[in-house]
Design a protein around this motif. Structure first.
Motif, PDB file in Angstrom:
ATOM      1  N   SER A 275      71.705  79.247  36.649  1.00 41.04           N
ATOM      2  CA  SER A 275      71.114  78.110  37.353  1.00 41.04           C
ATOM      3  C   SER A 275      69.736  77.842  36.764  1.00 41.04           C
ATOM      4  O   SER A 275      69.104  78.734  36.192  1.00 41.04           O
ATOM      5  CB  SER A 275      71.011  78.385  38.857  1.00 41.04           C
ATOM      6  N   GLY A 276      69.305  76.613  36.929  1.00 38.99           N
ATOM      7  CA  GLY A 276      67.999  76.256  36.397  1.00 38.99           C
ATOM      8  C   GLY A 276      67.720  74.767  36.556  1.00 38.99           C
ATOM      9  O   GLY A 276      68.442  74.043  37.251  1.00 38.99           O
ATOM     10  N   PHE A 277      66.700  74.328  35.913  1.00 36.16           N
ATOM     11  CA  PHE A 277      66.258  72.943  36.056  1.00 36.16           C
ATOM     12  C   PHE A 277      66.904  72.048  35.005  1.00 36.16           C
ATOM     13  O   PHE A 277      67.202  72.468  33.890  1.00 36.16           O
ATOM     14  CB  PHE A 277      64.734  72.863  35.949  1.00 36.16           C
ATOM     15  N   TYR A 278      67.069  70.782  35.427  1.00 41.16           N
ATOM     16  CA  TYR A 278      67.649  69.778  34.537  1.00 41.16           C
ATOM     17  C   TYR A 278      66.597  68.706  34.275  1.00 41.16           C
ATOM     18  O   TYR A 278      65.860  68.301  35.183  1.00 41.16           O
ATOM     19  CB  TYR A 278      68.891  69.166  35.185  1.00 41.16           C
ATOM     20  N   GLY A 279      66.489  68.256  33.057  1.00 40.58           N
ATOM     21  CA  GLY A 279      65.574  67.176  32.703  1.00 40.58           C
ATOM     22  C   GLY A 279      66.229  66.215  31.737  1.00 40.58           C
ATOM     23  O   GLY A 279      67.030  66.621  30.893  1.00 40.58           O
ATOM     24  N   GLY A 280      65.917  64.926  31.893  1.00 38.73           N
ATOM     25  CA  GLY A 280      66.497  63.919  31.016  1.00 38.73           C
ATOM     26  C   GLY A 280      65.482  62.842  30.682  1.00 38.73           C
ATOM     27  O   GLY A 280      64.515  62.611  31.413  1.00 38.73           O
ATOM     28  N   LEU A 281      65.714  62.160  29.603  1.00 34.63           N
ATOM     29  CA  LEU A 281      64.787  61.126  29.134  1.00 34.63           C
ATOM     30  C   LEU A 281      65.601  60.025  28.465  1.00 34.63           C
ATOM     31  O   LEU A 281      66.442  60.298  27.608  1.00 34.63           O
ATOM     32  CB  LEU A 281      63.797  61.720  28.136  1.00 34.63           C
ATOM     33  N   SER A 282      65.400  58.766  28.928  1.00 31.28           N
ATOM     34  CA  SER A 282      66.106  57.645  28.301  1.00 31.28           C
ATOM     35  C   SER A 282      65.326  57.137  27.097  1.00 31.28           C
ATOM     36  O   SER A 282      64.101  57.265  27.045  1.00 31.28           O
ATOM     37  CB  SER A 282      66.316  56.515  29.311  1.00 31.28           C
ATOM     38  N   ILE A 283      66.052  56.590  26.147  1.00 34.56           N
ATOM     39  CA  ILE A 283      65.418  56.019  24.956  1.00 34.56           C
ATOM     40  C   ILE A 283      65.463  54.498  25.091  1.00 34.56           C
ATOM     41  O   ILE A 283      66.540  53.899  25.023  1.00 34.56           O
ATOM     42  CB  ILE A 283      66.135  56.464  23.671  1.00 34.56           C
ATOM     43  N   PRO A 284      64.324  53.831  25.309  1.00 27.12           N
ATOM     44  CA  PRO A 284      64.303  52.387  25.590  1.00 27.12           C
ATOM     45  C   PRO A 284      64.496  51.538  24.327  1.00 27.12           C
ATOM     46  O   PRO A 284      63.543  50.962  23.796  1.00 27.12           O
ATOM     47  CB  PRO A 284      62.922  52.175  26.201  1.00 27.12           C
ATOM     48  N   LEU A 285      65.743  51.472  23.865  1.00 24.85           N
ATOM     49  CA  LEU A 285      66.018  50.706  22.653  1.00 24.85           C
ATOM     50  C   LEU A 285      66.489  49.278  22.948  1.00 24.85           C
ATOM     51  O   LEU A 285      66.113  48.335  22.257  1.00 24.85           O
ATOM     52  CB  LEU A 285      67.081  51.425  21.816  1.00 24.85           C
ATOM     53  N   TRP A 286      67.332  49.115  23.971  1.00 27.98           N
ATOM     54  CA  TRP A 286      67.989  47.815  24.141  1.00 27.98           C
ATOM     55  C   TRP A 286      67.595  47.071  25.435  1.00 27.98           C
ATOM     56  O   TRP A 286      67.467  45.851  25.428  1.00 27.98           O
ATOM     57  CB  TRP A 286      69.517  48.010  24.165  1.00 27.98           C
ATOM     58  N   ASN A 287      67.426  47.814  26.512  1.00 26.21           N
ATOM     59  CA  ASN A 287      67.280  47.162  27.819  1.00 26.21           C
ATOM     60  C   ASN A 287      66.029  46.292  27.928  1.00 26.21           C
ATOM     61  O   ASN A 287      66.034  45.270  28.612  1.00 26.21           O
ATOM     62  CB  ASN A 287      67.274  48.226  28.921  1.00 26.21           C
ATOM     63  N   SER A 288      64.950  46.694  27.279  1.00 23.02           N
ATOM     64  CA  SER A 288      63.680  45.975  27.419  1.00 23.02           C
ATOM     65  C   SER A 288      63.449  44.952  26.315  1.00 23.02           C
ATOM     66  O   SER A 288      62.368  44.365  26.231  1.00 23.02           O
ATOM     67  CB  SER A 288      62.517  46.976  27.429  1.00 23.02           C
ATOM     68  N   LYS A 289      64.460  44.732  25.476  1.00 23.88           N
ATOM     69  CA  LYS A 289      64.285  43.821  24.357  1.00 23.88           C
ATOM     70  C   LYS A 289      63.975  42.402  24.836  1.00 23.88           C
ATOM     71  O   LYS A 289      64.667  41.850  25.684  1.00 23.88           O
ATOM     72  CB  LYS A 289      65.550  43.815  23.490  1.00 23.88           C
ATOM     73  N   ASN A 290      62.899  41.814  24.342  1.00 21.93           N
ATOM     74  CA  ASN A 290      62.458  40.429  24.614  1.00 21.93           C
ATOM     75  C   ASN A 290      61.890  40.219  26.025  1.00 21.93           C
ATOM     76  O   ASN A 290      61.440  39.108  26.340  1.00 21.93           O
ATOM     77  CB  ASN A 290      63.598  39.423  24.385  1.00 21.93           C
ATOM     78  N   ASN A 291      61.930  41.240  26.877  1.00 18.94           N
ATOM     79  CA  ASN A 291      61.400  41.055  28.230  1.00 18.94           C
ATOM     80  C   ASN A 291      59.900  40.779  28.226  1.00 18.94           C
ATOM     81  O   ASN A 291      59.407  39.954  29.004  1.00 18.94           O
ATOM     82  CB  ASN A 291      61.702  42.281  29.085  1.00 18.94           C
TER      83      ASN A 291
END
Length: 394
Positions: A275-291
């Motif tokens: 057991s232990g901790f979970y960590g994640g990180l998204s890579i902002p490649l597409w969702n924020s395009k042109n916003n």
């Protein structure tokens, strides 16, 4: 015109400070604001929009997932795994979005203030209309009484065969016309009262004293415009939209930062577990395009829109002010010329003394009455124009 009519026309001329500083009108506008159905509904709409905006800044729901794998060819025992995690945007995004929501709340409040101002201006205009209809009714009622006196005299002369049937018929028609005018005004008063009831949420308006003070002048156009810039909700709404648009640019720039997730993970097989901790990180490649570019373009539009609409509102304001000044100037000319005259009374006395025939009397009478009616109409128009100029004070 007798003294009653003169006082009815001129009683509203003397002033202290602005239009209708009588508390009664202010109290009525407060009552209408509290009872108006449209404002109540709009307030509920704004509250729902504010809550909806706040909900956009909530954290996503936590996620719980698990595995139990009893099937398969294994000698180590059944495999069990579960994980609970919470994802979230980069922390600075929430602060930026909270500021954006606060600015959108200001926009909503200015939109309510604008709607409130529109309702109260309409109510004020209707109250002005009611005041002048009642004043007009008093004048026309006096004219009706005078017309009846003339008709009775002509009837008496006709019975003595001193005048012909044509004069008698004309006198009767003049009296009938005055009766109709009074009835028509009474009907218009009922229509206005019905409009007031609608504005007041279906409740009757009681206790309205129709005394309206007419100021000789208002402040200069530039002074009034600066006051409007500082307090008018239409102009404040433009600035609020511009500020909110700029904050949206900052928000979109923050949203380019990666989203994150934290959690707890458990794995176990036949008495052995991890057991232990979970960590994640998204890579902002597409969702924020042109916003960001879209937000910046919208901010440029809001800046341009503020300038265009402000210039248009100023042109309309200046036009209203010019019309007000011209109308007031002409009204004062009428007042100077007619204020101390008692033309209808003098004509009536001259007629009763036999110095005028009925037709001569009637022609002269219509001339002065038309001038008097025009003066009264100008007075009402001045009040309505002034209400437009001072609507930012509502």
């Amino acid at each position: 015109m007798n003294k009653y009519i003169v006082s009815a026309i001129c009683g509203c001329l003397f002033f202290v400070n602005g239009f209708s500083q009588d508390k009664n009108i202010g109290e009525l506008l407060n009552v209408i604001e509290q009872n108006n159905t449209e404002l109540k509904g709009y307030q509920s709409f704004i509250e729902s929009q504010q809550l909806e905006n706040k909900s956009t800044n909530n954290l996503p729901d936590p996620q719980l997932s698990g595995y139990y794998l009893p099937f398969g060819d294994n000698v180590s025992g059944n495999y069990t795994e579960y994980e609970i995690s919470q994802s979230f945007e980069f922390p600075t995004v929430y602060g930026s979005r909270s500021k954006w929501n606060d600015l959108k709340a200001i926009q909503l409040q200015t939109s309510y203030a604008k709607k409130r101002q529109e309702v109260l201006l309409e109510a004020k205009s209707v109250l002005i209309e009611l005041a002048f209809l009642r004043k007009q009714k008093a004048i026309e009622s006096e004219r009706r009484t005078q017309s009846k006196q003339v008709f009775d005299q002509v009837q008496e002369l006709y019975d003595k065969e001193q005048v012909g049937i044509l004069d008698l018929n004309k006198a009767k028609i003049a009296w009938i016309q005055e009766q109709f005018v009074v009835q028509q005004i009474e009907s218009e008063i009922q229509i206005v009262l019905s409009n007031l009831r609608t504005l007041n949420g279906g409740n009757s308006i009681d206790g309205f004293t129709e005394v309206i003070d007419l100021p000789i002048e208002v402040a200069s156009v530039e002074t009034l415009w600066q006051e409007r810039l500082a307090s008018d909700p239409s102009l404040q709404g433009l600035k609020a939209a511009e500020t909110a648009s700029l904050q949206k640019v900052k928000l979109e720039k923050n949203k380019v930062l990666p989203n994150m997730a934290l959690g707890y993970n458990y794995q176990g097989v036949s008495g052995s577990n991890f057991s232990g901790f979970y960590g994640g990180l998204s890579i902002p490649l597409w969702n924020s395009k042109n916003n960001v570019k879209a937000a910046e373009a919208d901010y440029e539009y809001q800046q341009s829109n503020t300038q265009v609409i402000t210039a248009s509102l100023y042109a309309q304001f200046q036009e209203t002010y010019n019309r007000y000044e011209l109308m007031l100037e002409k009204y004062n000319e009428y007042l100077t010329t007619m204020g101390n005259l008692n033309s209808e009374q003098l004509l009536f006395k001259a007629y009763m003394l036999g110095e005028y025939s009925f037709m001569d009397y009637y022609v002269e009478l219509q001339f002065y009455r038309n001038a008097s009616d025009r003066m009264l109409q100008m007075e009402k128009e001045i009040q309505l124009l002034q209400a437009q100029l001072l609507k930012h004070t509502l």
